[in-house]
Enzyme design. Structure first.
Site, PDB file in Angstrom:
ATOM      1  N   ASP A   5      82.466  31.692  66.343  1.00  0.00           N
ATOM      2  CA  ASP A   5      81.844  31.796  65.022  1.00  0.00           C
ATOM      3  C   ASP A   5      81.036  33.077  64.940  1.00  0.00           C
ATOM      4  O   ASP A   5      80.292  33.423  65.863  1.00  0.00           O
ATOM      5  CB  ASP A   5      80.920  30.601  64.772  1.00  0.00           C
ATOM      6  CG  ASP A   5      81.704  29.303  64.767  1.00  0.00           C
ATOM      7  OD1 ASP A   5      82.780  29.269  64.152  1.00  0.00           O
ATOM      8  OD2 ASP A   5      81.249  28.322  65.398  1.00  0.00           O
ATOM      9  N   ASP A  46      71.027  23.873  64.132  1.00  0.00           N
ATOM     10  CA  ASP A  46      70.634  22.519  64.512  1.00  0.00           C
ATOM     11  C   ASP A  46      69.862  22.424  65.832  1.00  0.00           C
ATOM     12  O   ASP A  46      68.718  21.983  65.852  1.00  0.00           O
ATOM     13  CB  ASP A  46      71.853  21.575  64.491  1.00  0.00           C
ATOM     14  CG  ASP A  46      73.092  22.146  65.176  1.00  0.00           C
ATOM     15  OD1 ASP A  46      72.984  23.220  65.804  1.00  0.00           O
ATOM     16  OD2 ASP A  46      74.161  21.511  65.081  1.00  0.00           O
ATOM     17  N   ASP A  84      86.095  27.628  69.735  1.00  0.00           N
ATOM     18  CA  ASP A  84      86.320  28.596  68.662  1.00  0.00           C
ATOM     19  C   ASP A  84      85.156  29.583  68.653  1.00  0.00           C
ATOM     20  O   ASP A  84      84.143  29.363  69.308  1.00  0.00           O
ATOM     21  CB  ASP A  84      86.435  27.899  67.296  1.00  0.00           C
ATOM     22  CG  ASP A  84      85.394  26.820  67.124  1.00  0.00           C
ATOM     23  OD1 ASP A  84      84.219  27.054  67.515  1.00  0.00           O
ATOM     24  OD2 ASP A  84      85.722  25.746  66.603  1.00  0.00           O
TER      25      ASP A  84
HETATM   26  P1  ATP Z   1      81.826  23.171  69.109  1.00  0.00           P
HETATM   27  O1  ATP Z   1      82.553  24.291  68.429  1.00  0.00           O
HETATM   28  O2  ATP Z   1      81.891  23.152  70.573  1.00  0.00           O
HETATM   29  O3  ATP Z   1      82.108  21.873  68.491  1.00  0.00           O
HETATM   30  P2  ATP Z   1      79.562  24.384  67.887  1.00  0.00           P
HETATM   31  O4  ATP Z   1      78.107  24.346  68.255  1.00  0.00           O
HETATM   32  O5  ATP Z   1      80.210  25.720  67.885  1.00  0.00           O
HETATM   33  O6  ATP Z   1      80.272  23.383  68.839  1.00  0.00           O
HETATM   34  P3  ATP Z   1      80.353  24.273  65.152  1.00  0.00           P
HETATM   35  O7  ATP Z   1      80.573  23.081  64.305  1.00  0.00           O
HETATM   36  O8  ATP Z   1      81.501  25.153  65.467  1.00  0.00           O
HETATM   37  O9  ATP Z   1      79.719  23.707  66.492  1.00  0.00           O
HETATM   38  O10 ATP Z   1      79.170  25.086  64.505  1.00  0.00           O
HETATM   39  C1  ATP Z   1      78.820  26.399  64.894  1.00  0.00           C
HETATM   40  C2  ATP Z   1      77.323  26.605  64.825  1.00  0.00           C
HETATM   41  O11 ATP Z   1      76.874  26.404  63.492  1.00  0.00           O
HETATM   42  C3  ATP Z   1      76.508  25.614  65.646  1.00  0.00           C
HETATM   43  O12 ATP Z   1      76.373  26.012  66.981  1.00  0.00           O
HETATM   44  C4  ATP Z   1      75.177  25.627  64.911  1.00  0.00           C
HETATM   45  O13 ATP Z   1      74.419  26.753  65.237  1.00  0.00           O
HETATM   46  C5  ATP Z   1      75.614  25.741  63.470  1.00  0.00           C
HETATM   47  N1  ATP Z   1      75.797  24.427  62.853  1.00  0.00           N
HETATM   48  C6  ATP Z   1      76.947  23.722  62.740  1.00  0.00           C
HETATM   49  N2  ATP Z   1      76.759  22.575  62.111  1.00  0.00           N
HETATM   50  C7  ATP Z   1      75.452  22.512  61.802  1.00  0.00           C
HETATM   51  C8  ATP Z   1      74.635  21.580  61.130  1.00  0.00           C
HETATM   52  N3  ATP Z   1      75.150  20.443  60.656  1.00  0.00           N
HETATM   53  N4  ATP Z   1      73.335  21.881  60.961  1.00  0.00           N
HETATM   54  C9  ATP Z   1      72.827  23.037  61.426  1.00  0.00           C
HETATM   55  N5  ATP Z   1      73.533  23.944  62.085  1.00  0.00           N
HETATM   56  C10 ATP Z   1      74.840  23.705  62.277  1.00  0.00           C
HETATM   57 MG    MG Z   2      82.190  26.171  67.258  1.00  0.00          MG
END
Ligand code: ATP
Ligand code: MG
Length: 449
Positions: free
Chosen positions: A51, A142, A49
């Site tokens: 963001d 994170d 996805d």
């Molecule tokens: P994926 O979509 O592949 O699961 P992602 O890194 O994009 O991985 P998301 O849950 O979509 O994960 O979150 C988007 C972004 O938001 C992360 O890359 C991170 O920068 C931030 N983020 C998400 N969850 C947290 C958290 N619990 N603490 C701090 N930052 C977070």
């Molecule tokens: Mg994501």
């Protein structure tokens, strides 16, 4: 980093995400792609996805897009909806100034920041709606690989935490002090293992060390959020690697406390069963087949149910049928305190379990009725897995069902006659007893009725 340095091409980016970026920019706001999508594009994976992060507040975002809804209390953000694709638009997060809540102190007048951001005594962030600058936003993310920001106006990536080096060194490292960051949000421990498995990277030493100590903090996470997070762990296509890491860092116990003790021995049938379930799940996902969380959770809880059922028979003198039903209810009840499995899945789980007792009973029309059952396929797959691990009668039964499904009408009749001839005694007895009490169900070892 310029385009030449980071290698991201606009072709890899969803058109809808680009639309959101352009619209925000033309309204005079800053807007970036951030997080997993930038990371995945750099390492050459397809982002799941996209963001977006911006200096516009959620309300300002809502004004710009008709197809926008605001969601979340703990973490307020905007969803811009394009049919099945949702672009998440968050506002830059800032640091919290408030001290962790003291339970003995009735706070006087709360400052604005306290209302927007809230932390528990364990250091967990309960509300995260303090807005800030892009630099602060990056510090609040994170992992270092997740703090890279792509800007479509000049195609640059800004890498605030040396995420590019981490990618080169294949390192998952938290931004800031690991203990503080895990306390703020214990789910980050699960995210660490998920990213390590997904990206084939290693969690850095200091980020790993705190996990074993703090894993139990996961019990402070609302069970509904844990359902979502745990699902991401196991339906990622790398469920087995993720599970192995979770085992290594003692993360199964806080999530599946009834299963964890059965997995201490990596050679136990329980361990083998779970591994096989995850191998099959990964294969299904990686070949585009459907998976249901119900099957996974049915598997996670099967041996705890069997064990509990046996205990009820031994200690309370219950028959197998009653003990099994009590076990299902109790084991499920304890699990949903930790992970809120939605009702639509627990209903299916119960059916899969109940059918395990019915699959051995094949006489007369029962075998045909079973084939028509809406959960037959899941229950059969489940039996097959049990058979593969336990062998013996269970495997014979699973093989019988495999043949029965593939057989022609005539062959099916022959199979049932053969079954009756082989197990003749067991067939007739229940009929004679028709007016008597129902025969007791047998234990999980399938009776060849
Ligand atoms: P994926 O979509 O592949 O699961 P992602 O890194 O994009 O991985 P998301 O849950 O979509 O994960 O979150 C988007 C972004 O938001 C992360 O890359 C991170 O920068 C931030 N983020 C998400 N969850 C947290 C958290 N619990 N603490 C701090 N930052 C977070
Ligand atoms: Mg994501």
């Amino acid at each position: 980093m310029t385009r030449g340095e980071h290698g991201i091409s606009r072709k890899g980016i969803s058109d809808n995400a680009l639309k959101v970026l352009y619209r925000l920019n033309s309204a005079g706001f800053e807007a970036y792609l951030v997080g997993g999508c930038v990371r995945d594009l750099i390492v050459g994976l397809h982002p799941k996805d996209f963001d977006v992060v911006t200096n516009a507040t959620p309300d300002e975002v809502k004004e710009l897009f008709k197809n926008c809804r605001l969601i979340g209390r703990r973490f307020r953000l905007a969803h811009v909806v394009f049919g099945r694709e949702i672009i998440e638009v968050a506002t830059f997060r800032g640091h919290h100034q408030s001290e962790p809540e003291k339970s003995d102190k009735k706070s006087d007048k709360k400052s604005n920041k306290e209302v927007l951001g809230k932390q528990s005594q364990e250091g967990q962030i309960l509300r995260d709606n303090v807005f800030g600058s892009i630099e602060e936003d990056a510090e609040r993310r994170d992992f270092t690989v997740n703090a890279m920001y792509y800007r479509v106006t000049d195609f640059t990536v800004t890498d605030f935490a040396n995420g590019m080096d981490a990618i080169k060194n294949k390192r998952i490292e938290l931004i800031g002090d690991p203990e503080t960051r895990y306390r703020e949000d214990p789910v980050r421990m699960l995210r660490a293992v998920r990213f390590a498995a997904k990206l084939d990277m290693t969690i850095s030493d200091d980020s790993v060390e705190a996990i074993r100590r703090l894993g139990s903090l996961l019990s402070n996470i609302p069970p509904a959020r844990l359902f979502e997070e745990v699902l991401k762990l196991f339906i990622s296509g790398q469920g087995l690697q993720t599970y192995d890491l979770m085992n290594k860092y003692d993360l199964i116990q806080p999530l599946l406390p009834q299963l964890a003790p059965l997995l201490v021995d990596a050679q136990s049938r329980e361990s083998q069963f779970i591994r096989q379930v995850l191998i099959n799940t990964d294969n299904r996902i990686n070949t585009g087949m459907r998976v249901t969380p119900a099957f996974l959770y049915a598997a996670f809880l099967w041996y705890p149910i069997e064990e509990y059922c046996q205990k009820m028979m031994d200690e309370a003198g219950l028959n197998h049928f009653d003990a099994f039903n009590i076990a299902i209810n109790d084991v499920l009840h304890r699990q949903v305190q930790r992970i809120m499995i939605p009702k639509r899945f627990t209903t299916t789980m119960r059916e899969i379990w109940q059918l395990q007792l019915r699959l051995p009973k094949r006489f007369g029309r029962r075998a045909y009725q079973m084939l028509e059952h809406p959960r037959f396929r899941a229950a059969y797959d489940f039996l097959l897995l049990r058979g593969q691990i336990e062998g013996g009668q269970l495997l014979e039964l699973a093989d019988w069902w495999t043949s029965f499904q593939e057989a022609s009408v005539e062959q099916r009749k022959t199979m049932l006659i053969k079954l009756r001839d082989e197990e003749g005694g067991a067939v007739r007895r229940p009929r004679k007893r028709r007016t008597n009490k129902k025969p007791k169900s047998t234990a999980s070892n399938p009776s060849p009725q």
